[in-house]
Design a protein around this motif. Structure first.
Motif, mmCIF file in Angstrom:
data_model
loop_
_atom_site.group_PDB
_atom_site.id
_atom_site.type_symbol
_atom_site.label_atom_id
_atom_site.label_comp_id
_atom_site.label_asym_id
_atom_site.label_seq_id
_atom_site.Cartn_x
_atom_site.Cartn_y
_atom_site.Cartn_z
ATOM 1 N N ILE A 1 2.831 -2.628 4.210
ATOM 2 C CA ILE A 1 3.112 -1.195 4.187
ATOM 3 C C ILE A 1 4.576 -1.012 4.568
ATOM 4 O O ILE A 1 5.047 -1.594 5.549
ATOM 5 C CB ILE A 1 2.223 -0.412 5.180
ATOM 6 N N GLN A 2 5.288 -0.217 3.806
ATOM 7 C CA GLN A 2 6.696 -0.006 4.133
ATOM 8 C C GLN A 2 6.834 0.657 5.498
ATOM 9 O O GLN A 2 7.457 0.121 6.410
ATOM 10 C CB GLN A 2 7.362 0.828 3.036
ATOM 11 N N PHE A 3 6.266 1.835 5.635
ATOM 12 C CA PHE A 3 6.354 2.581 6.889
ATOM 13 C C PHE A 3 4.960 3.110 7.245
ATOM 14 O O PHE A 3 4.533 4.139 6.726
ATOM 15 C CB PHE A 3 7.354 3.731 6.761
ATOM 16 N N LEU B 1 0.803 -1.218 0.000
ATOM 17 C CA LEU B 1 0.000 0.000 0.000
ATOM 18 C C LEU B 1 0.840 1.274 0.000
ATOM 19 O O LEU B 1 0.286 2.366 -0.132
ATOM 20 C CB LEU B 1 -0.952 0.005 1.196
ATOM 21 N N SER B 2 2.145 1.127 0.102
ATOM 22 C CA SER B 2 3.010 2.308 -0.009
ATOM 23 C C SER B 2 3.225 2.707 -1.459
ATOM 24 O O SER B 2 3.476 3.876 -1.755
ATOM 25 C CB SER B 2 4.362 2.035 0.662
ATOM 26 N N LEU B 3 3.110 1.728 -2.374
ATOM 27 C CA LEU B 3 3.363 2.001 -3.792
ATOM 28 C C LEU B 3 2.117 1.836 -4.661
ATOM 29 O O LEU B 3 2.024 2.460 -5.724
ATOM 30 C CB LEU B 3 4.485 1.100 -4.316
ATOM 31 N N LEU B 4 1.181 0.992 -4.249
ATOM 32 C CA LEU B 4 -0.048 0.796 -5.029
ATOM 33 C C LEU B 4 -1.185 1.672 -4.487
ATOM 34 O O LEU B 4 -1.186 2.041 -3.310
ATOM 35 C CB LEU B 4 -0.483 -0.665 -4.987
ATOM 36 N N PRO C 1 11.382 1.260 11.325
ATOM 37 C CA PRO C 1 11.698 2.642 10.937
ATOM 38 C C PRO C 1 13.155 2.780 10.505
ATOM 39 O O PRO C 1 14.062 2.224 11.137
ATOM 40 C CB PRO C 1 11.417 3.432 12.219
ATOM 41 N N ALA C 2 13.356 3.510 9.412
ATOM 42 C CA ALA C 2 14.673 3.538 8.751
ATOM 43 C C ALA C 2 15.401 4.863 8.901
ATOM 44 O O ALA C 2 16.323 5.155 8.149
ATOM 45 C CB ALA C 2 14.500 3.211 7.270
ATOM 46 N N GLY C 3 14.991 5.686 9.879
ATOM 47 C CA GLY C 3 15.654 6.968 10.074
ATOM 48 C C GLY C 3 14.981 8.072 9.290
ATOM 49 O O GLY C 3 13.809 7.972 8.925
ATOM 50 N N ASP C 4 15.732 9.102 9.008
ATOM 51 C CA ASP C 4 15.202 10.273 8.294
ATOM 52 C C ASP C 4 15.323 10.042 6.790
ATOM 53 O O ASP C 4 16.349 10.323 6.183
ATOM 54 C CB ASP C 4 15.980 11.522 8.721
ATOM 55 N N TRP C 5 14.240 9.540 6.207
ATOM 56 C CA TRP C 5 14.256 9.193 4.779
ATOM 57 C C TRP C 5 14.501 10.425 3.913
ATOM 58 O O TRP C 5 15.262 10.380 2.943
ATOM 59 C CB TRP C 5 12.941 8.521 4.401
#
Length: 263
Positions: free
Chosen positions: A36-38, A10-13, A64-68
């Motif tokens: 969902i990615q994030f 759902l992050s890309l579609l 969570p991957a930090g400050d994208w």
């Protein structure tokens, strides 16, 4: 009839709509599983209600991957950010527990150019052992994803063998490879052979065609052969559609009709 199970990222579609409305759009398109990615811009209550209403399962989220926006693509290999990574793991586990998410994806990140290689490696080992142990204790599977270095220059994990070797060398509990067909077609090819050789080491699969990261049928990958190989292997996990639609999402789902079996 196909035995494969598909999930919508759902992050890309369905990005024609706000994230909270994409659950319903995915259900209308036939998906009873999403990822969902994030998801952290929504509340747990919003997501739980959407999943319950649409009778969907959330099969994967990312730690969570930090400050994208600032260029961070994961914290696991960044010296000095150990506390931030630990907090990110705890947050993701809390969300996974609350939403019954069975697996978490860890993006290892891009190490700072100024950081010595040995220091980066020590940091990564410490962080991955921490994440794997906490996930195992919570009954959650940890995924490590290799990402191509064309789209993400300098990303620490960029190959299947490299990622599997790291998991085995560190003896990480409850940890497997997240196999992204798009990234691995760019980096190494030999998709079916890799899947056959490492079927027991792969915990989740994501797909997009090459080039462009669009839907199957827009590029060079023979998805019919790929899916048949997955069926033959008895792959029981989800195949997640993590691609950028060339047009409106629903207009690009025709390829899926042959394979979609979920209700």
């Amino acid at each position: 009839m196909s035995t494969l199970k598909f999930a919508a990222n759902l992050s890309l579609l369905f990005t024609e709509r706000p994230l909270i409305e994409r659950f319903a759009a995915a259900r209308t398109a036939g998906f009873n599983a999403v990822e969902i990615q994030f998801p952290y811009d929504l509340t747990l209550e919003q997501i739980k209600q959407a999943l319950d209403t649409q009778q969907q399962t959330l099969v994967l989220i990312n730690i969570p991957a930090g400050d994208w926006a600032a260029g961070e693509r994961g914290l696991a290999c960044i010296p000095g950010r150990e506390d931030d990574f630990s907090a990110a793991v705890d947050q993701a586990i809390d969300w996974a527990r609350a939403l019954s998410v069975p697996r978490l994806n860890c993006l290892t990140g891009i190490p700072p150019a100024s950081a010595p290689e040995k220091q980066v490696e020590r940091t990564l080992i410490h962080n991955l052992k921490l994440a794997a142990t906490r996930c195992a204790q919570a009954g959650i599977e940890l995924m490590l994803e290799a990402i191509n270095t064309q789209d993400m220059p300098g990303f620490y994990l960029n190959g299947s063998a490299q990622t599997i070797e790291l998991i085995q060398r560190l003896e990480l509990p409850a940890t497997r490879l997240q196999y992204d067909v798009y990234h691995m077609q760019i980096m190494e090819g030999n998709l079916i052979s890799t899947l056959q050789q490492n079927a027991d080491k792969i915990g989740h699969i994501q797909i997009a065609d090459v080039p462009g990261r669009h839907e199957p049928g827009t590029g060079e990958i023979n998805f019919t052969n790929l899916f048949k190989a997955l069926e033959h292997l008895g792959y029981s996990g989800h195949v997640s559609l993590e691609y950028i639609p060339k047009g409106q999402t629903e207009d690009g789902l025709g390829w899926l009709k042959t394979w979609m079996t979920q209700d």
